[in-house]
Design an enzyme around this catalytic site. Structure first.
Site, PDB file in Angstrom:
ATOM      1  N   GLY A  15       0.832  -1.452   0.023  1.00 37.92           N
ATOM      2  CA  GLY A  15       0.054  -0.068  -0.036  1.00 37.92           C
ATOM      3  C   GLY A  15       0.811   1.246   0.136  1.00 37.92           C
ATOM      4  O   GLY A  15       1.617   1.315   0.744  1.00 37.92           O
ATOM      5  N   ALA A  28      18.037   8.504  -4.062  1.00 33.47           N
ATOM      6  CA  ALA A  28      18.582   9.124  -5.241  1.00 33.47           C
ATOM      7  C   ALA A  28      19.653  10.039  -4.823  1.00 33.47           C
ATOM      8  O   ALA A  28      20.997  10.064  -5.530  1.00 33.47           O
ATOM      9  CB  ALA A  28      17.835   9.615  -6.220  1.00 33.47           C
ATOM     10  N   ARG A  29      19.541  11.177  -4.138  1.00 37.95           N
ATOM     11  CA  ARG A  29      20.342  12.348  -3.766  1.00 37.95           C
ATOM     12  C   ARG A  29      21.499  11.705  -3.069  1.00 37.95           C
ATOM     13  O   ARG A  29      22.518  11.963  -3.245  1.00 37.95           O
ATOM     14  CB  ARG A  29      19.660  13.382  -3.083  1.00 37.95           C
ATOM     15  CG  ARG A  29      18.530  14.229  -4.201  1.00 37.95           C
ATOM     16  CD  ARG A  29      18.878  15.465  -4.413  1.00 37.95           C
ATOM     17  NE  ARG A  29      18.248  15.954  -5.415  1.00 37.95           N
ATOM     18  CZ  ARG A  29      17.321  16.940  -5.519  1.00 37.95           C
ATOM     19  NH1 ARG A  29      17.263  17.613  -4.228  1.00 37.95           N
ATOM     20  NH2 ARG A  29      16.574  17.270  -6.255  1.00 37.95           N
ATOM     21  N   ARG A  76       1.271  -5.344  -5.821  1.00 36.76           N
ATOM     22  CA  ARG A  76       1.699  -6.688  -4.871  1.00 36.76           C
ATOM     23  C   ARG A  76       2.076  -7.775  -5.934  1.00 36.76           C
ATOM     24  O   ARG A  76       1.342  -7.709  -7.030  1.00 36.76           O
ATOM     25  CB  ARG A  76       0.454  -7.164  -4.285  1.00 36.76           C
ATOM     26  CG  ARG A  76       0.219  -5.963  -2.960  1.00 36.76           C
ATOM     27  CD  ARG A  76      -1.197  -6.396  -2.215  1.00 36.76           C
ATOM     28  NE  ARG A  76      -1.657  -5.225  -1.495  1.00 36.76           N
ATOM     29  CZ  ARG A  76      -1.281  -4.687  -0.459  1.00 36.76           C
ATOM     30  NH1 ARG A  76      -0.226  -5.061   0.197  1.00 36.76           N
ATOM     31  NH2 ARG A  76      -1.813  -3.604  -0.171  1.00 36.76           N
ATOM     32  N   SER A  77       2.874  -8.325  -5.563  1.00 42.85           N
ATOM     33  CA  SER A  77       3.531  -9.299  -6.693  1.00 42.85           C
ATOM     34  C   SER A  77       3.260 -10.819  -6.203  1.00 42.85           C
ATOM     35  O   SER A  77       3.954 -11.414  -5.263  1.00 42.85           O
ATOM     36  CB  SER A  77       4.958  -8.988  -7.063  1.00 42.85           C
ATOM     37  OG  SER A  77       5.613 -10.074  -7.863  1.00 42.85           O
ATOM     38  N   ASP A 107       5.110  -4.514   6.140  1.00 44.07           N
ATOM     39  CA  ASP A 107       5.529  -5.915   6.480  1.00 44.07           C
ATOM     40  C   ASP A 107       5.503  -6.795   5.199  1.00 44.07           C
ATOM     41  O   ASP A 107       6.320  -7.668   5.373  1.00 44.07           O
ATOM     42  CB  ASP A 107       4.685  -6.407   7.719  1.00 44.07           C
ATOM     43  CG  ASP A 107       3.021  -6.532   7.341  1.00 44.07           C
ATOM     44  OD1 ASP A 107       2.821  -6.433   6.289  1.00 44.07           O
ATOM     45  OD2 ASP A 107       2.560  -6.817   8.426  1.00 44.07           O
ATOM     46  N   GLY A 108       4.547  -6.974   4.358  1.00 38.19           N
ATOM     47  CA  GLY A 108       4.743  -7.712   3.097  1.00 38.19           C
ATOM     48  C   GLY A 108       5.925  -7.634   2.288  1.00 38.19           C
ATOM     49  O   GLY A 108       6.682  -8.484   1.966  1.00 38.19           O
ATOM     50  N   THR A 130       4.252   3.085   5.317  1.00 44.54           N
ATOM     51  CA  THR A 130       2.754   2.655   5.322  1.00 44.54           C
ATOM     52  C   THR A 130       2.128   3.645   6.297  1.00 44.54           C
ATOM     53  O   THR A 130       2.915   4.303   7.239  1.00 44.54           O
ATOM     54  CB  THR A 130       2.679   1.201   6.222  1.00 44.54           C
ATOM     55  OG1 THR A 130       1.448   1.125   6.575  1.00 44.54           O
ATOM     56  CG2 THR A 130       3.722   1.141   7.402  1.00 44.54           C
ATOM     57  N   ASP A 132      -0.188   2.992   8.435  1.00 43.91           N
ATOM     58  CA  ASP A 132      -0.682   2.228   9.673  1.00 43.91           C
ATOM     59  C   ASP A 132      -0.037   2.379  10.860  1.00 43.91           C
ATOM     60  O   ASP A 132      -0.420   2.263  12.146  1.00 43.91           O
ATOM     61  CB  ASP A 132      -1.226   0.901   9.128  1.00 43.91           C
ATOM     62  CG  ASP A 132      -2.119   0.984   7.988  1.00 43.91           C
ATOM     63  OD1 ASP A 132      -2.857   1.717   7.875  1.00 43.91           O
ATOM     64  OD2 ASP A 132      -1.873  -0.139   7.134  1.00 43.91           O
ATOM     65  N   ASP A 134       2.372   0.388  12.101  1.00 38.48           N
ATOM     66  CA  ASP A 134       2.257  -0.906  12.391  1.00 38.48           C
ATOM     67  C   ASP A 134       3.460  -1.600  12.352  1.00 38.48           C
ATOM     68  O   ASP A 134       3.445  -3.031  12.226  1.00 38.48           O
ATOM     69  CB  ASP A 134       1.083  -1.734  11.937  1.00 38.48           C
ATOM     70  CG  ASP A 134       1.231  -1.938  10.349  1.00 38.48           C
ATOM     71  OD1 ASP A 134       1.958  -1.423   9.951  1.00 38.48           O
ATOM     72  OD2 ASP A 134       0.310  -2.717   9.828  1.00 38.48           O
ATOM     73  N   ARG A 167     -26.320  15.759  15.284  1.00 38.41           N
ATOM     74  CA  ARG A 167     -26.195  14.184  15.079  1.00 38.41           C
ATOM     75  C   ARG A 167     -25.107  13.502  15.818  1.00 38.41           C
ATOM     76  O   ARG A 167     -23.970  14.023  16.164  1.00 38.41           O
ATOM     77  CB  ARG A 167     -25.901  14.081  13.555  1.00 38.41           C
ATOM     78  CG  ARG A 167     -27.316  14.402  12.711  1.00 38.41           C
ATOM     79  CD  ARG A 167     -26.817  14.089  11.151  1.00 38.41           C
ATOM     80  NE  ARG A 167     -27.974  14.462  10.550  1.00 38.41           N
ATOM     81  CZ  ARG A 167     -28.337  14.991   9.223  1.00 38.41           C
ATOM     82  NH1 ARG A 167     -27.026  15.631   8.783  1.00 38.41           N
ATOM     83  NH2 ARG A 167     -29.312  15.071   8.602  1.00 38.41           N
ATOM     84  N   GLY A 175      -6.025   1.970   8.952  1.00 33.34           N
ATOM     85  CA  GLY A 175      -5.207   1.508  10.242  1.00 33.34           C
ATOM     86  C   GLY A 175      -4.979   0.011  10.300  1.00 33.34           C
ATOM     87  O   GLY A 175      -4.378  -0.651  11.200  1.00 33.34           O
ATOM     88  N   ARG A 176      -5.639  -0.970   9.452  1.00 37.02           N
ATOM     89  CA  ARG A 176      -5.589  -2.230   9.306  1.00 37.02           C
ATOM     90  C   ARG A 176      -6.011  -2.748  10.674  1.00 37.02           C
ATOM     91  O   ARG A 176      -6.905  -2.570  11.413  1.00 37.02           O
ATOM     92  CB  ARG A 176      -4.286  -2.731   8.861  1.00 37.02           C
ATOM     93  CG  ARG A 176      -4.176  -2.327   7.183  1.00 37.02           C
ATOM     94  CD  ARG A 176      -3.167  -3.323   6.561  1.00 37.02           C
ATOM     95  NE  ARG A 176      -2.156  -3.370   7.297  1.00 37.02           N
ATOM     96  CZ  ARG A 176      -1.059  -4.330   6.812  1.00 37.02           C
ATOM     97  NH1 ARG A 176      -1.239  -5.067   6.067  1.00 37.02           N
ATOM     98  NH2 ARG A 176       0.141  -4.461   7.759  1.00 37.02           N
ATOM     99  N   SER A 219     -24.918  17.415  22.417  1.00 33.27           N
ATOM    100  CA  SER A 219     -26.160  17.235  21.336  1.00 33.27           C
ATOM    101  C   SER A 219     -25.588  16.413  20.046  1.00 33.27           C
ATOM    102  O   SER A 219     -26.020  15.737  19.436  1.00 33.27           O
ATOM    103  CB  SER A 219     -26.669  18.565  21.013  1.00 33.27           C
ATOM    104  OG  SER A 219     -25.430  19.434  20.705  1.00 33.27           O
TER     105      SER A 219
END
Lengths: 328, 328, 328, 328
Positions: A15, A28-29, A76-77, A107-108, A130, A132, A134, A167, A175-176, A219
C-alpha cells in the site's frame, strides 16, 4: 564505506503512503552525494522481475518531495512469492549491475526482502512506508503523520455538520489491525468515543456511554472507529445497532477511505523520508544488510528486518488514558 | 425604507452548508447598519415554534465568517408542516415583536416559508443555502463552491493512490437529484468519467469506455458518480458490475459523504453570503416579501420563492461537452 | 472548421497564475480531440524566438491539472518587443509548421500578440491568465479565484494571532493597479478596513475609523491593503503613520507576497481553464483570430484583444457597499 | 493526590502558538475529571493582576481544540515584572481561592512564573507553547509542528512561481534566535540552501554555492532564511548583496511573517496539547511545582522550570547533514 556497492536500486511496494516520493528522492540524492549510481524499479517486485528500471540522478527526482503517492508505482507481486520469480528478479539485478536494494513498504514488502536475502545473500535495506504505523523499530512510519492530519481535517468538517444537526457520526478511519490512526486522530479531532482493536469496550458500554453523553447535554457526537475494530462486523452494523438502541440520536456513517493514503506529505513526513533515505543508503555503503531504518527517540536507528515485522502492539497506554479524560 | 420593519429574525433550516454562518453574520450586521434589531432562531422552524431566540448585534456574530456549519443549528421540523405548528410559530413571532424573517436553506425551507406567508401574510425572504446548487434564481447557491473544492481536494488525494496502484476508483459525491457537484468536481479533478443523473450514459457504454481507456494506455482511472445517478442502484453495485465485466482493473469505491457539507467556506462563498445577507435585509426593508435573493450574472436579484423551488435543470451543456473533450 | 489549421502552439507569458497548467492541458486535449497537432512553447515569447518547442499529446499533459505554476515556464521577453525578435519568432513558427498560437497571460502578453498579428497576420487567441482580474472581456481571469482563497486562508491565520494579542495588522495583498483581490479577500476575511486604489479614503479617515472601531470595543483589527493603493507609499509607511497617530494599537505588517501566485488551483479555476482551452482552440479552428476567450455571465465569449487590454475598472460598487456594511 | 488543590487557574502568555486552545481545553477537562475547579485567566499575567477570570468547566471548552490562537488571549505584562504587580496577582489568586496555576507560554512566561513561585511559594506548572521550539525539556514545543507545516505549504506555493520564472527566492521564516523552523521547513520544502543562526556559512560561500547550483542546471532556487540568521542584517540585505554579485538570477524576497503563528493546529499539536494538559494538572495534584511538562522520547516528563529556559541549542546535527546531502 563498502567498496562493493556501486549501484543501488530502490522500489516501493505494498500500500502506498505519503512521503514515498520524498524517500525515493532522498535515496537518489544520497547515491549522487556518494557518487554511486541509483536505479528506480517500477511497480515494486513486479518491476524487479520484469527489469522495469529507470536511472535516477539528483535531477530526476526534482519536484517530487511534495507529491503524494509514488512515481515508481507500487504493486503486490504474486510472482515474487515463488522461487522462480525471485530467481528472475535476482538475474535482473545482476544483469543490471545492481549491488543492493532499498525497499520502501510495510511488512509484506519486508517479508519478501527477507526471503530474497536468505536465498541470494543480496543486500537489502528497508524503509517503513505505511500509514498504519504498524511496524516495529520506528516510532513513526512514513506517511502516518500525513494520514493523521488528513483524517483530522475530514473529521473537523464532519463535526461542523454533526454539530449543526445534533447528529451522531460513526467515522471509520484506516489502520488495518491497529488503532494508531483512530486513537490519535480521535484525540486530535476531539471525538467523544474512540473504538480501537487494542481495547474492546463492548457495544453495550458504548451505547451506555452515548446515552450518558446525551443526558449531560452533548447534542452531537463523533465516534471514531478503527477499521480493524471488532465490536461490530462493520461500521454500518454499529450504526444499525445504535439506531435500534438509542432513540435520541440521528445516526450517520462516514468511511474516510482511500483519501487517507494520498495527499502532499506533511513537513514531518518529508523530513523523516529525507533522513530515512540517507540512513538506508549509507548503511548499505557501510556493508550492512537486512535491516530497516527507523526513528527511535528522534534518532535514526537500524532494526533487523525480522524484528520489524513482528506484530507487537506499540499503542500508547498513556494516550488511551488521555483520551478517556478528554471525553469526560 | 419600510417604516414597519423594526426587528428581523433569521434562521437556518434543512441540510447545512458552508457559508450559512457568514450569511447570518451579514443579516445581523445589515440590521445593525440600518439600526433595526436582529434575532437568531435556533434549530430552524423547530426553534421558531419553541421561541428559541437569541438577540444578534454586530458584535455577537464576530469570528463566525470562516466557520463551517451554522451556529444557529438546523433541523427539519415536522411540527411546522402542521397548521397548529405554524400557528404557534406565528404567535411566537408576534409576541417577540418580530416583523419579518430571513430563511436560509433549500427548497424544503422555502416551501415552508411560502405556506407560512400564505397563511399569515408574514414577510419572508429566502437565502439559498445548500451545497447542491439545485435552486433556481441564483447561479450558485451558498456552500456549493466550498463543497466543490472539498470534493476536488479529496479526489486529488484518491488519485495519488489510484495512480500508484493502477486502480480504478468510483468516487461518489453529493448533489441529491442533480449533477452539479459531480460534473464540476469531475472536470476539476480530471476524472476519466463523470456520471450524472441528467445524462444517462448506460452501464455498458461506461464499461466500453473504460476498456478503451485502458487500451489507450491509461493505467488508473477516476469515475466521479453523482449520488443521484441512476445507472446502478448504488456506487457499490457499479463497482460489482465493473468488477465482473472488466478483468484488467482493480476497482475500489470511495463515498466522500458528509465532509462535503462542512469546512471553512471559500472566499467566494463568504463574499456571496455577505452580499446575500445585505440584499435580503434591504429587500425586506423595501417592503418586499416572498422572494429569494440570488446572484444572476454576478448581480444580486430577487426571484419569487415559488419559482426558486421549481425543479428545472440548470446543468451546463457546454460543460458536459468540455468534460467529454477533456477525457479524450 | 478551418481547413488551414493543423498544428497549434500554446505558450504562457508574464506573471504566472494557478490554472495555467490546466489551460495548457485543455488546449492539448482539445487539439487531440479534433485530431490536430499541439506544440508547447517554453518560456513564453523567449522560447518562441529560440524555437524551444515540445510536442503535446493528450497523454503528455496528464497529472498537471492540479499543479500550480506553468510547466511550460513563463518569462518576459525583451527580444519579442523588437521587430527582429518577432521576425525570428515568425520564422520559427513557419519552420515548425505551426498555424496558430494560443497565448496564456495578461495584458503584456496580449499586446505582444496583437503586434505580432498585425505584422504577420498570424492567427492568435488569448486566454486571460493572471491573478489580478484586471482584464476586460471576462468576469474572472484564470488564477484569480485561487489567489483569493490563498489570501483569505493566510489572513484567517493572521487573525488568530491578531485576536490573541489585540493587535492591528496591515496585510498587503497582490493585485497590481486594481483592488479586486483586496476587496474580495477583505470581505471574505472579515477585514475591518479595505484599502483599494479605486477608492481613496485618505489616511486621516482611516485613522479616525480605527479609533472609532477601538472605542466600540473591537480589540483587534485587520486592514487589507491592495499593493496598488496610494494612501501610503507602502504598507510600512501606513504602519508608521498609524503607529504615530494611534496610541491604542499594537500595529504589525504582513506582506503576503508571491505565495499568492502559486498553489494548486481551486475547482473554479480548473473548470474555467478547461472551458477556456476548448473555446480557444475551437475558435481558431473556426477561423477566428485576435480574440481573447472569457467567461461573461457564465458563458464563454470572445472579446477582441485590443478591447481586453483596455484599462477599464470592473470593480463592483455593490461589493464596496457590502464591505462598508459588514464593517459596521 | 494533593488534598490542598481544589482550584487551578490556567493562562496563556507571550507569543501565541497553535495548540494553546487545545491545551486550555485539556487543563479544563482534566480538572473536571478530577472534580476540581478550573479558572481561565484572560491576557496572561495582565489578567492575573486585574482578576480577569472566567470559570471553565468541561463544556465551556467545547469546540476550541481545532482553533488557532488562544481564546484566553495573551499579552506581555510590564506590571508583572514589578514586585508590586506580582503582589496584586498573588492577592487576586488568594481571593479567588485558586491553589495553583498552569502557565502556557515560552521562556518569558516561565521566568515570570519562577520569580512568582520564589516569592510566594505558589504552585506553578509550565506548558511550553511556542512555535520556535527553543525550550529545553521537550522534544517539541506546542505549535511548532503546525508552524512547520504552515511554512512548508507557503514555500510550496512560492516554488510554483519560482520554478515558472526561473527565479531565486529568499524566504524568511520565524524562529527567533534558533533555526529549528528554518532547518526543518527548509528540508521539508526541498530548499536549495538553508541559513540558520547555528551554522554561519558566510555570504560568500552562499554566493558561490548559488553560482554552482545555477551552472549545474538548476534554474530556480529557494533559500530559506531563519529570522535570527546573522549573515545579512535582514533578508532584504541578503537579496541586495546577491543581486549585485550574481547576474544570472532574478532574485525575490518573501517574509512569511505572522501567519506562521496562527491556523488550526495539526493532529500532532492537538494530541500533544491534550497530553500536556493532563500531565500539568495531575502533576500539580501530586504536589509538584515549578516544573514544565514536556515530551521526551515520546514520554511525558517533567523538567525544572529553570532548566527549561536555559538557552542550549537542540539543533539536530544529523539533520544539518541530511540537508547538505539533499541539496547535492
Amino acid at each position: 564505506m563498502s567498496q562493493n556497492i556501486k549501484k543501488i536500486a530502490v522500489l516501493t511496494s505494498g500500500g502506498d503512503s505519503p512521503g514515498m516520493n520524498a524517500a525515493i528522492r532522498s535515496v537518489a540524492r544520497t547515491c549522487a552525494y556518494h557518487k554511486i549510481s541509483c536505479v528506480g524499479v517500477y511497480r515494486g517486485y513486479e518491476g524487479l522481475i520484469d527489469g522495469d528500471f529507470v536511472a535516477l540522478d539528483a535531477r530526476s527526482v526534482r519536484g517530487v518531495i511534495n507529491k503524494g503517492g509514488t512515481f515508481l508505482k507500487s504493486a503486490r507481486s504474486k510472482r515474487f512469492m515463488t522461487k522462480e520469480g525471485r530467481k528472475i528478479a535476482y538475474d535482473q539485478l545482476r544483469e543490471n549491475g545492481i549491488d543492493a536494494i532499498v525497499l520502501i513498504g510495510g511488512d509484506g514488502t519486508f517479508t519478501g526482502g527477507l526471503v530474497f536475502n536468505t536465498e541470494y545473500n543480496f543486500p537489502v535495506m528497508g524503509i517503513p512506508g505505511t500509514i498504519d504505523n504498524d511496524i516495529n523499530g520506528t516510532d513513526r512510519t512514513l506517511g502516518y503523520d500525513t494520514a493523521l492530519n488528513t483524517a483530522v481535517e475530514a473529521i473537523d468538517k464532519i463535526r461542523d455538520t454533526a454539530h449543526s444537526h445534533d447528529r451522531l457520526f460513526f467515522v471509520e478511519v484506516m489502520g488495518r489491525d491497529v488503532g494508531h490512526i483512530a486513537l490519535n486522530a480521535g484525540v486530535g479531532a476531539g471525538a467523544e468515543e474512540i473504538l480501537i482493536p487494542e481495547e474492546d469496550m463492548g457495544i453495550d458500554r458504548l451505547v451506555e456511554s452515548l446515552e450518558r453523553s446525551k443526558k449531560s447535554g452533548k447534542s452531537s457526537s463523533i465516534v471514531v472507529v478503527a477499521e480493524g475494530d471488532k465490536i461490530g462486523k462493520s461500521v454500518f452494523e454499529l450504526k444499525d445497532y445504535v439506531d435500534q438502541n438509542l432513540d435520541e440520536y440521528d445516526v450517520r456513517v462516514s468511511v474516510l477511505g482511500h483519501m487517507q493514503r494520498g495527499g502532499s506529505p506533511t513537513c514531518f513526513d518529508r523530513v523523516l523520508a529525507s533522513r530515512m533515505g540517507v540512513k538506508a543508503v549509507e548503511s548499505l555503503l557501510e556493508g550492512k544488510s537486512n535491516y530497516m531504518v527507523g526513528t527511535i527517540h528522534d534518532t535514526m536507528e537500524l532494526t533487523p528486518l525480522e524484528k520489524a515485522i513482528k506484530g507487537e502492539s506499540k499503542i500508547n497506554k498513556e494516550l488511551i488514558r488521555v483520551s478517556d479524560i478528554m471525553t469526560t
